[in-house]
Motif scaffolding. Structure first.
Motif, short mmCIF file in Angstrom:
data_model
loop_
_atom_site.label_atom_id
_atom_site.label_comp_id
_atom_site.label_asym_id
_atom_site.label_seq_id
_atom_site.Cartn_x
_atom_site.Cartn_y
_atom_site.Cartn_z
N THR A 263 0.86 -1.18 0.00
CA THR A 263 0.00 0.00 0.00
C THR A 263 0.89 1.23 0.00
OG1 THR A 263 -1.84 1.13 1.11
CG2 THR A 263 -0.17 0.12 2.52
N PHE A 264 0.44 2.26 -0.73
CA PHE A 264 1.14 3.54 -0.82
C PHE A 264 0.24 4.62 -0.23
CE2 PHE A 264 2.86 0.88 -4.12
CZ PHE A 264 4.22 1.16 -4.13
N LEU A 265 0.86 5.56 0.50
CA LEU A 265 0.11 6.61 1.18
C LEU A 265 0.77 7.95 0.92
CD1 LEU A 265 -0.26 4.81 4.63
CD2 LEU A 265 -2.06 5.04 2.92
N GLN A 266 -0.07 8.97 0.61
CA GLN A 266 0.42 10.34 0.47
C GLN A 266 -0.58 11.28 1.12
OE1 GLN A 266 1.43 9.67 -3.99
NE2 GLN A 266 2.61 11.48 -3.43
N HIS A 267 -0.04 12.36 1.70
CA HIS A 267 -0.87 13.36 2.39
C HIS A 267 -0.25 14.73 2.17
CE1 HIS A 267 -3.11 15.46 5.54
NE2 HIS A 267 -3.94 14.41 5.58
#
Length: 956
Positions: A263-267
């Motif tokens: 899983t990849f996460l960006q904020h």
């Protein structure tokens, strides 16, 4: 009815040709075997150098267990043709000699690997195992190629998970210029040619959107094994494109189960602020990308599977690049003008987003040791919000467009090893794309030159369905010094569309004051039925001989025939023979010299063909008004679409040139490559490309112009001339055919020229280290950079010869993979343990600024060119240039191994690590006054500011 009847006839012809190919003997077969396969060549010798004849060489695929064997000839030479890519064990056996074993051989797509075997006398040992890798030089490759290997795809940073962006690591390739593009796509330019002139294939089958030229079905990088970028020197196996090719090979299941969960996460809180936003904003940006891959045996040694899927959920926000002072002034008067009643207020911020699902699965069945069947299905659903159009200019949210794309692709590939030297391959494809682009506007589209665009956008609005049926069959006959190939291909593409581009009306205002006063410079609207139905049938055949007259010389001698049957009103030519010639001279075991020449016949984007079908005067047409006539229309309808055409305005139509010739390119190249270390090569190449009969659009219904002076205002009907019109050729309102205002002829009168020098230092992955350094010095010129680009003066095409939109003088790309050299197992201190099992993968790029075409923004010549192509007096085409770009992306992986094949990864990726403000284009609008607009030549589109992405990955 006529369109449907023609489509049925074309389908019937396709079925007959497909049937003919099935029943025809194998030697009449097809192209692109090197698009998915590899070769292994070499010699077998004694320690004294004497050749060993009749030695048996066995190549065994380590993952799937497949075996092929050949025998060396009287000179000790051997050849394996059409082997699947991957890792191999190579064994060599001969009477009186010890068995030779090498388990370190890797074969790459489209390449020939040379392995020279030295057999030791049996008295010394019964078996000799070596670990020496084959030479990184390909002694048979006459093309200029770059292979993006599995380790690069898996480990290098890539922001949007689109593996095709790794194409930009190769020398001689540039990203498509976003300025002035007629089509909403991201692509690449090879040899200065147009981005839709390239070929993208997956497992040897076309994956190109024939309407726009972009890639069709998107694959997760988890199912992509590797791909090859071919800049020039493509063999006769390949056809249907004038530029470069990208050949993608997907992964195949093996006897061991293997998979990933990630899983990849960006904020937005991890991102830098936008460097040039007026309020220093940090817009909302939240992206979540989960996925998995899994492969293994369904039946050991016989039936394997591999599948991968991932999703993207992006909730974002964009900041309008329309100046806040313009927004405030414009919004303040909306309530006071009834003609602006339907207009939505300009938005300082507006939401963007994306929802995408990519899924693909592949089955591999070893039917017998001689026959292998691959079946693959791929699915993509992509929905994008406010991210389709007009990103290259100050634009309100209403003119950005929402896009939805649904792709299905089913393929089959049967490989039959008929003997040790004869291989036949049959490929089939069925695919369907449904694409729609919608606007978020209640009003007609309008533009304030150089300041803002809003309302209904221009582009491929509406919906379309594109279907493809394709069949390819190839036969390869290998000998020690020859590899003969022959083949043919059939490709049927049908398009059903309702592209209502321009049917909602469009106004151009020179200034904001002109908008407030109701004085448009140009009004344009299409009327009629936007629905079209058409089909294109292409056929190709080739013959090729790769001949090695000596161990130091390889000749590729081939010819290809291509024919494309176009729908009426285009004429169908009989096609032509395209020679493909190449030579490789092995100066030594460490140095190669290559040269090649070829003719490459292109296809036409269906967006170009569709215009002649849709706006032919019978189904639909366009009306155009300028200055005082446009002001009267604006007074009657405001910023709305007219419900019916105006009787006093003559229609304008599109039609093809009756002598239209299909475009093609001439390519010739010369290069030298040297192995400077065991796994490292240095290469220098020169490429010349000449594009001929390139499509463009030109108004052929005009009388010759006259130089405008003040005493010609009444004869020419120019009663309010602009300062930019004085001293320039201006056209009167008289027409050659008085029934029509403009006759936009789709013709083949454009051409291009490209000179490029590339340098590449490539270290293949070895000892946990790999790198690729690519530099390109190039010059691209043309007189039209896409099919919709019109000359400001149709009687003077020579004055448009200048730098191409795709001209990029300098480009340097550096990529690497390596482990930090810390913390061996003997180290026990905690500082060293922190850096234990850390991988680093950077990509750094530097390039000159992109070209932009200076424009006044309105039709100063009165040639009715659209989009308006008038340049400021004395300005050359594409003479503007954006600032140079510099970017560094970085991926850092801390992995925790547990078990022989399992590991857990913690990953941090940094995009635009140093937050450099990279301008992708500049505002090209000068305006119609003597002095330029304040925003002229200022940057208007930037790459993203620094972003950080975190990910978790479990490999098993």
């Amino acid at each position: 009815m006529r369109n449907k009847a023609q489509a049925r006839r074309t389908s019937a012809i396709t079925l007959k040709l497909l049937a003919l190919m099935v029943i025809w003997p194998a030697p009449l077969t097809i192209r692109q075997i090197s698009a998915t396969q590899a070769s292994l060549i070499g010699s077998v010798r004694e320690p004294t150098g004497a050749p060993v004849a009749d030695a048996r060489i066995i190549a065994r695929h380590l993952s799937a267990g497949q075996e092929r064997s050949v025998s060396s000839d009287a000179e000790g030479n051997y050849r394996f043709s059409s082997l699947p890519v991957g890792e191999y064990e190579v064994r060599a056996e001969a009477k009186g000699f010890a068995t030779y074993i090498n388990r370190s051989i890797t074969l790459h797509v489209g390449s020939a690997t040379r392995l020279d075997i030295v057999l030791q006398p049996l008295a010394i040992s019964a078996e000799v195992t070596v670990t020496e890798r084959a030479s990184p030089l390909d002694p048979t490759q006459t093309a200029t190629t770059t292979t993006i290997e599995p380790e690069q795809i898996e480990e290098l940073p890539i922001n949007d998970r689109n593996y095709l962006q790794f194409v930009l690591l190769a020398p001689g390739v540039v990203a498509a210029n976003p300025a002035g593009s007629a089509l909403p796509y991201d692509g690449f330019s090879f040899g200065g040619l147009r981005p839709h002139s390239n070929a993208i294939s997956i497992d040897g089958l076309d994956n190109t959107d024939e309407t726009t030229g972009e890639a069709r079905v998107a694959l997760s990088p988890e199912i992509v094994r590797e791909f090859q970028v071919v800049n020039n020197g493509v063999s006769a196996e390949f056809g249907g494109f004038a530029g470069g090719s990208i050949n993608v090979v997907t992964k195949t299941g093996t006897n061991q189960f293997h998979g990933d969960l990630f899983t990849f996460l960006q904020h937005e809180r991890l991102n830098a602020r936008e460097p040039f936003a007026e309020n220093g904003a940090r817009p909302r940006f939240r992206r979540f990308q989960p996925g998995f891959s899994l492969g293994g045996p369904l039946r050991r040694d016989r039936l394997f599977f591999y599948m991968a899927a991932e999703q993207e959920r992006l909730a974002g926000e964009d900041v309008s690049d329309v100046a806040q002072t313009v927004q405030a002034r414009f919004n303040a008067i909306l309530a006071d003008d009834r003609r602006l009643a339907k207009i939505l207020p300009f938005s300082e911020r507006f939401p963007t987003g994306r929802r995408e699902t990519e899924a693909a699965g592949k089955l591999t069945w070893l039917i017998t040791p001689m026959h292998t069947l691959h079946l693959r299905y791929a699915y993509t659903l992509d929905r994008s919000r406010a991210a389709t159009f007009n990103a290259d200019l100050p634009t309100d949210r209403t003119a950005r467009g929402d896009r939805s794309t649904l792709d299905h692709q089913a393929t089959a590939n049967l490989i039959s090893t008929l003997s040790a030297s004869l291989v036949n391959e049959l490929r089939l494809q069925w695919s369907r794309r449904r694409a729609s682009i919608a606007e978020d506007a209640r009003e007609a589209g309008f533009e304030i030159v150089g300041i803002a665009r809003a309302g209904r956008p221009l582009g491929t609005l509406g919906s379309r369905r594109e279907d493809r049926q394709q069949m390819i069959e190839t036969v390869t006959l290998g000998r020690s010094r020859h590899e003969w190939k022959a083949g043919a291909s059939i490709n049927h593409v049908s398009l059903r569309s309702a592209l209502d581009d321009g049917f909602g009306g469009y106004f151009i205002f020179r200034t904001l004051d002109d908008l407030l006063a109701g004085r448009p410079a140009v009004w344009r609207q299409a009327f009629g039925d936007p629905h079209t139905e058409l089909a294109v049938l292409s056929f190709g055949a080739f013959a090729l001989d790769q001949w090695r007259p000596s161990s130091h010389l390889t000749l590729n001698l081939g010819a290809r025939y291509d024919m494309e049957r176009l729908p009426t009103p285009f004429r169908t030519t009989r096609g032509g023979i395209s020679p493909r010639l190449g030579l490789v001279w092995n100066i030594s075991d460490r140095t190669l010299v290559r040269t090649s020449f070829g003719i490459f016949r292109d296809r036409l984007p269906l967006a170009f063909v569709n215009r002649a079908r849709q706006l032919d005067g019978r189904h639909a047409f366009v009306q155009i008004a300028e200055d005082s006539d446009a002001a009267r229309i604006y007074g009657a309808i405001g910023l709305s679409a007219a419900s019916a055409p105006f009787a006093e305005i003559r229609p304008s139509i599109y039609r093809p040139d009756p002598r239209f010739v299909m475009p093609y390119s001439l390519q010739t190249g010369f290069g030298i490559e040297r192995m400077v270390a065991a796994d490292t090569t240095l290469r220098a190449d020169y490429l010349f490309v000449r594009g001929l009969h390139l499509p463009r659009t030109r108004n052929v219904n005009l009388l010759p112009p006259v130089i405008f002076t003040a005493d010609l205002t009444a004869p020419l009907g120019v009663f309010e001339p602009t300062p930019q019109q004085a001293g320039r050729p201006v056209f009167s309102r008289a027409r050659l055919d008085p029934r029509y205002d403009a006759i936009y002829q789709l013709e083949d009168s454009a051409s291009s020229r490209y000179h490029g020098l590339t340098l590449a230092l490539n270290r293949r992955f070895s000892d946990e280290f790999a790198c690729l350094v690519s530099y390109t010095l190039a010059r691209a010129t043309d007189d039209a950079s896409d099919f919709d680009e019109q000359p400001p003066n149709p009687f003077d095409l020579r004055s448009d010869w200048s730098s191409s939109r795709e001209d990029l003088r300098h480009r340097l790309a550096v990529s690497a993979l390596f482990d930090l050299p810390f913390a061996e197992e003997k180290e026990s201190g905690w500082p060293m343990k922190i850096f234990k099992h850390v991988e680093v993968a950077p990509i750094a790029t530097f390039s000159s600024g992109r070209r932009a075409n200076p424009l006044t923004g309105s039709d100063e010549e009165r040639s009715l060119a659209f989009p308006p192509s008038s340049r400021p007096l004395g300005a050359r085409r594409n003479s503007l240039r954006a600032p140079a770009n510099f970017n560094v992306d970085l991926r850092v992986i801390r992995y925790f191994p547990f078990g022989p094949t399992r590991r857990f990864d913690l990953v941090a990726e940094f995009f635009n690590l140093f937050n450099h403000p990279n301008a992708l284009t500049v505002n090209p609008f000068y305006g119609s006054s003597k002095s330029p607009l304040p925003s002229f030549a200022s940057p208007v589109l930037f790459s993203t500011s620094r972003q950080i992405r975190l990910s978790l990955d479990l490999e098993f």
